[in-house]
Design a protein around this motif. Structure first.
Motif, PDB file in Angstrom:
ATOM      1  N   LEU A 143       0.814  -1.214   0.000  1.00  9.74           N
ATOM      2  CA  LEU A 143       0.000   0.000   0.000  1.00  9.74           C
ATOM      3  C   LEU A 143       0.851   1.270   0.000  1.00  9.74           C
ATOM      4  CD1 LEU A 143      -3.068   0.551   0.014  1.00  9.74           C
ATOM      5  CD2 LEU A 143      -2.884   0.980   2.467  1.00  9.74           C
ATOM      6  N   VAL A 144       0.509   2.169  -0.945  1.00 10.88           N
ATOM      7  CA  VAL A 144       1.176   3.460  -1.086  1.00 10.88           C
ATOM      8  C   VAL A 144       0.134   4.553  -0.931  1.00 10.88           C
ATOM      9  CG1 VAL A 144       2.475   4.947  -2.668  1.00 10.88           C
ATOM     10  CG2 VAL A 144       2.888   2.474  -2.646  1.00 10.88           C
ATOM     11  N   TRP A 145       0.495   5.628  -0.204  1.00 12.26           N
ATOM     12  CA  TRP A 145      -0.454   6.715   0.055  1.00 12.26           C
ATOM     13  C   TRP A 145      -0.028   7.967  -0.686  1.00 12.26           C
ATOM     14  CZ3 TRP A 145      -4.479   5.630   3.620  1.00 12.26           C
ATOM     15  CH2 TRP A 145      -5.428   6.672   3.750  1.00 12.26           C
ATOM     16  N   SER A 146      -1.008   8.666  -1.310  1.00 13.30           N
ATOM     17  CA  SER A 146      -0.717   9.917  -2.001  1.00 13.30           C
ATOM     18  C   SER A 146      -1.959  10.813  -1.914  1.00 13.30           C
ATOM     19  CB  SER A 146      -0.305   9.653  -3.459  1.00 13.30           C
ATOM     20  OG  SER A 146       0.182  10.822  -4.073  1.00 13.30           O
ATOM     21  N   ALA A 147      -2.143  11.709  -2.897  1.00 16.80           N
ATOM     22  CA  ALA A 147      -3.248  12.668  -2.883  1.00 16.80           C
ATOM     23  C   ALA A 147      -4.221  12.404  -4.020  1.00 16.80           C
ATOM     24  CB  ALA A 147      -2.708  14.097  -2.994  1.00 16.80           C
ATOM     25  N   ALA A 148      -5.513  12.603  -3.756  1.00 19.28           N
ATOM     26  CA  ALA A 148      -6.543  12.356  -4.763  1.00 19.28           C
ATOM     27  C   ALA A 148      -6.448  13.338  -5.926  1.00 19.28           C
ATOM     28  CB  ALA A 148      -7.928  12.439  -4.127  1.00 19.28           C
ATOM     29  N   HIS A 149      -6.057  14.593  -5.667  1.00 19.11           N
ATOM     30  CA  HIS A 149      -6.008  15.542  -6.787  1.00 19.11           C
ATOM     31  C   HIS A 149      -4.894  15.184  -7.765  1.00 19.11           C
ATOM     32  CE1 HIS A 149      -2.888  17.761  -4.329  1.00 19.11           C
ATOM     33  NE2 HIS A 149      -2.413  18.021  -5.529  1.00 19.11           N
ATOM     34  N   CYS A 150      -3.968  14.333  -7.343  1.00 16.60           N
ATOM     35  CA  CYS A 150      -2.952  13.811  -8.251  1.00 16.60           C
ATOM     36  C   CYS A 150      -3.487  12.648  -9.080  1.00 16.60           C
ATOM     37  CB  CYS A 150      -1.734  13.321  -7.473  1.00 16.60           C
ATOM     38  SG  CYS A 150      -0.828  14.582  -6.571  1.00 16.60           S
ATOM     39  N   TRP A 162       7.191  -0.264  -9.265  1.00 23.67           N
ATOM     40  CA  TRP A 162       6.061  -1.034  -8.763  1.00 23.67           C
ATOM     41  C   TRP A 162       4.763  -0.565  -9.423  1.00 23.67           C
ATOM     42  CZ3 TRP A 162       7.137  -4.853  -5.045  1.00 23.67           C
ATOM     43  CH2 TRP A 162       8.469  -4.860  -4.603  1.00 23.67           C
ATOM     44  N   PRO A 163       4.269  -1.329 -10.407  1.00 17.53           N
ATOM     45  CA  PRO A 163       3.040  -0.929 -11.111  1.00 17.53           C
ATOM     46  C   PRO A 163       1.800  -1.108 -10.242  1.00 17.53           C
ATOM     47  CG  PRO A 163       3.794  -3.065 -11.895  1.00 17.53           C
ATOM     48  CD  PRO A 163       4.853  -2.569 -10.956  1.00 17.53           C
ATOM     49  N   ALA A 164       0.848  -0.211 -10.433  1.00 18.39           N
ATOM     50  CA  ALA A 164      -0.409  -0.276  -9.677  1.00 18.39           C
ATOM     51  C   ALA A 164      -1.304  -1.380 -10.208  1.00 18.39           C
ATOM     52  CB  ALA A 164      -1.137   1.055  -9.764  1.00 18.39           C
ATOM     53  N   ARG A 165      -1.946  -2.082  -9.296  1.00 18.76           N
ATOM     54  CA  ARG A 165      -3.033  -2.974  -9.692  1.00 18.76           C
ATOM     55  C   ARG A 165      -4.389  -2.409  -9.263  1.00 18.76           C
ATOM     56  NH1 ARG A 165      -4.446  -6.484  -5.374  1.00 18.76           N
ATOM     57  NH2 ARG A 165      -2.898  -6.605  -3.691  1.00 18.76           N
ATOM     58  N   ARG A 166      -4.359  -1.384  -8.420  1.00 14.44           N
ATOM     59  CA  ARG A 166      -5.598  -0.685  -8.049  1.00 14.44           C
ATOM     60  C   ARG A 166      -5.230   0.710  -7.549  1.00 14.44           C
ATOM     61  NH1 ARG A 166      -7.587  -4.222  -4.936  1.00 14.44           N
ATOM     62  NH2 ARG A 166      -7.413  -3.361  -2.837  1.00 14.44           N
ATOM     63  N   VAL A 167      -6.027   1.706  -7.960  1.00 12.96           N
ATOM     64  CA  VAL A 167      -5.875   3.076  -7.494  1.00 12.96           C
ATOM     65  C   VAL A 167      -7.239   3.542  -7.001  1.00 12.96           C
ATOM     66  CG1 VAL A 167      -5.273   5.439  -8.111  1.00 12.96           C
ATOM     67  CG2 VAL A 167      -4.043   3.538  -9.167  1.00 12.96           C
ATOM     68  N   VAL A 168      -7.300   4.018  -5.763  1.00  7.40           N
ATOM     69  CA  VAL A 168      -8.577   4.421  -5.178  1.00  7.40           C
ATOM     70  C   VAL A 168      -8.418   5.780  -4.514  1.00  7.40           C
ATOM     71  CG1 VAL A 168     -10.520   3.693  -3.740  1.00  7.40           C
ATOM     72  CG2 VAL A 168      -8.976   1.971  -4.686  1.00  7.40           C
ATOM     73  N   HIS A 211      -7.512  12.265  -0.278  1.00  6.68           N
ATOM     74  CA  HIS A 211      -6.707  11.075   0.005  1.00  6.68           C
ATOM     75  C   HIS A 211      -6.725  10.135  -1.200  1.00  6.68           C
ATOM     76  CE1 HIS A 211      -6.634  12.489   4.052  1.00  6.68           C
ATOM     77  NE2 HIS A 211      -7.871  12.134   4.347  1.00  6.68           N
ATOM     78  N   ALA A 212      -5.638   9.403  -1.384  1.00  8.23           N
ATOM     79  CA  ALA A 212      -5.567   8.395  -2.444  1.00  8.23           C
ATOM     80  C   ALA A 212      -4.631   7.277  -2.014  1.00  8.23           C
ATOM     81  CB  ALA A 212      -5.068   9.003  -3.744  1.00  8.23           C
ATOM     82  N   VAL A 213      -4.966   6.050  -2.407  1.00  6.65           N
ATOM     83  CA  VAL A 213      -4.078   4.918  -2.175  1.00  6.65           C
ATOM     84  C   VAL A 213      -3.816   4.202  -3.493  1.00  6.65           C
ATOM     85  CG1 VAL A 213      -4.729   4.536   0.237  1.00  6.65           C
ATOM     86  CG2 VAL A 213      -5.985   3.354  -1.593  1.00  6.65           C
ATOM     87  N   VAL A 214      -2.630   3.633  -3.579  1.00  6.66           N
ATOM     88  CA  VAL A 214      -2.234   2.802  -4.712  1.00  6.66           C
ATOM     89  C   VAL A 214      -1.858   1.437  -4.157  1.00  6.66           C
ATOM     90  CG1 VAL A 214      -0.613   2.514  -6.622  1.00  6.66           C
ATOM     91  CG2 VAL A 214      -1.320   4.812  -5.923  1.00  6.66           C
ATOM     92  N   VAL A 215      -2.527   0.409  -4.640  1.00  2.52           N
ATOM     93  CA  VAL A 215      -2.152  -0.962  -4.289  1.00  2.52           C
ATOM     94  C   VAL A 215      -1.278  -1.478  -5.421  1.00  2.52           C
ATOM     95  CG1 VAL A 215      -2.959  -3.264  -3.676  1.00  2.52           C
ATOM     96  CG2 VAL A 215      -4.343  -1.260  -3.075  1.00  2.52           C
TER      97      VAL A 215
END
Length: 281
Positions: free
Chosen positions: A116-123, A149-155, A161-165
Motif C-alpha cells: 500500500l502506497v499513500w498519495s493525494a486524490a487531486h494527483c 512497482w506498477p499499480a493494480r488498483r488506485v482508489v 486522500h488516495a491509495v495505490v495498491v
C-alpha cells in the motif's frame, strides 16, 4: 451508498455529489483493468520518468500566515536514499487524460497486503499507467534502486486522500523490500512533524527527496506548517514519532496544498480509515 457500489472502474475521473464526497471511495480509471502490469513497466522508461512534470498543488489563502521568522526552507535528504526513513518515500508516476505524463510524491504505509502506497486524490483521480518508485533518483541518475512497482488498483476518496495498491515485483511485496511507515487516524498531531516530498518549483527540479520538520497547527480537517513546499510535493507524507516496530514514524496526513509560506496537509480521520480498510488487505 455502500462501498461495494462505489468501488468500480470508471472511464474517467471518479465523480460523486458534494454530499457524498467526504465518504466516497472511487476506483480511478488507472486501476489495473485498463493497463496491464507489463504495459506500465514498458511505458515508464528512465527517460520518460525524467521528462514527466510534477503536479501543481492547489493554492489556499492562509487565514493567518506564520511569522516570517518561522518560515522553513526544505532540506535535501542525503543521498543515497537507503536509510529506513527515506526509502519509504518516492514518486508516483501517472498519465492524465490527454496524454500528459506527470507525478506526485507518495509514501509506503504498513498494511496486511504489504503493498500500500499513500498519495493525494487531486494527483491520481482519473489517471492511467500508475507506477510507484520508492527512493527515486537515489543516486542522482534517475535510478530506481528498489524497483518500479506498477499499480493494480488506485482508489481515491474525499479529503484529497488516495491509495495505490501495487503488484508484486519479482515475487516480493513492496513493504518487504523497503519497509513502511506506520499509520494513524486520530487527527492532527500536536507538535512537530516531518513533511516528505519531491518539490519541482522555484529552486527545485523534482529530482531531490526533501523534508521539512516544523510545528503543526490544526485548521479544520487540515493541518498547517510553515514549510516552503513547492509543486510536486503533493501527496507527500506527514510523518511523526518513532513508535512503530521498524523504528519509523506514523503517517497521519498527506500534503494537499500550499500558499507561499504555509503548507496544508489533509489529516487522516474517518474517511481515510475507510479508504485504508477497503484497500489494505
Amino acid at each position: 451508498m455502500s462501498i461495494s457500489i462505489l468501488r468500480r472502474s470508471l472511464t474517467g475521473a471518479c465523480t460523486v455529489t458534494a454530499a457524498l464526497l467526504a465518504s466516497a471511495l472511487c476506483v480511478t480509471s488507472g486501476a489495473a483493468a485498463s493497463t496491464s502490469t507489463g504495459d506500465i513497466l514498458d511505458y515508464w522508461t528512465t527517460s520518460r520518468m525524467a521528462s514527466a512534470t510534477g503536479a501543481d498543488a492547489p493554492t489556499r489563502t492562509a487565514p493567518a500566515a506564520p511569522a516570517p521568522a518561522l518560515l522553513a526552507e526544505l532540506t535535501r535528504a542525503p543521498r543515497p536514499y537507503t536509510d529506513a526513513d527515506t526509502r519509504v518515500h518516492g514518486k508516483v508516476f501517472y498519465t492524465r487524460s490527454g496524454g500528459r505524463d506527470s507525478w506526485c510524491s507518495a509514501s509506503v504505509v504498513t498494511a496486511p497486503n504489504r503493498s500500500l502506497v499513500w498519495s493525494a486524490a487531486h494527483c491520481l483521480s482519473g489517471t492511467t499507467r500508475v507506477l510507484f518508485v520508492p527512493a527515486y533518483n537515489s543516486a542522482g541518475t534517475g535510478d530506481a534502486p528498489y524497483g518500479r512497482w506498477p499499480a493494480r488498483r488506485v482508489v481515491t476518496s474525499g479529503n484529497d486522500h488516495a491509495v495505490v495498491v501495487v503488484s508484486q515485483v519479482g515475487g516480493r511485496y513492496l513493504q518487504d523490500v523497503v519497509g513502511a511507515n506506520g499509520i494513524r487516524f486520530t487527527g492532527p498531531v500536536d507538535g512537530r512533524t516531518t513533511i516528505w516530498g519531491y518539490p519541482a518549483a522555484r529552486i527545485w527540479t523534482g529530482r531531490d527527496l526533501t523534508y521539512c520538520h516544523q510545528p503543526t497547527r490544526p485548521d479544520g480537517g487540515s493541518t498547517t506548517t510553515a514549510c516552503d513546499t513547492e509543486g510536486g510535493s503533493s501527496g507527500g507524507g506527514y510523518v511523526t514519532g518513532n513508535a512503530t516496530p521498524t523504528g519509523l514514524g506514523h503517517l497521519w496526513a498527506n500534503h494537499t496544498a500550499g500558499s507561499g509560506a504555509t503548507a496544508y496537509g489533509s489529516v487522516f480521520g474517518s474517511t481515510a480509515k475507510r479508504l485504508y480498510d477497503a484497500n489494505s488487505s
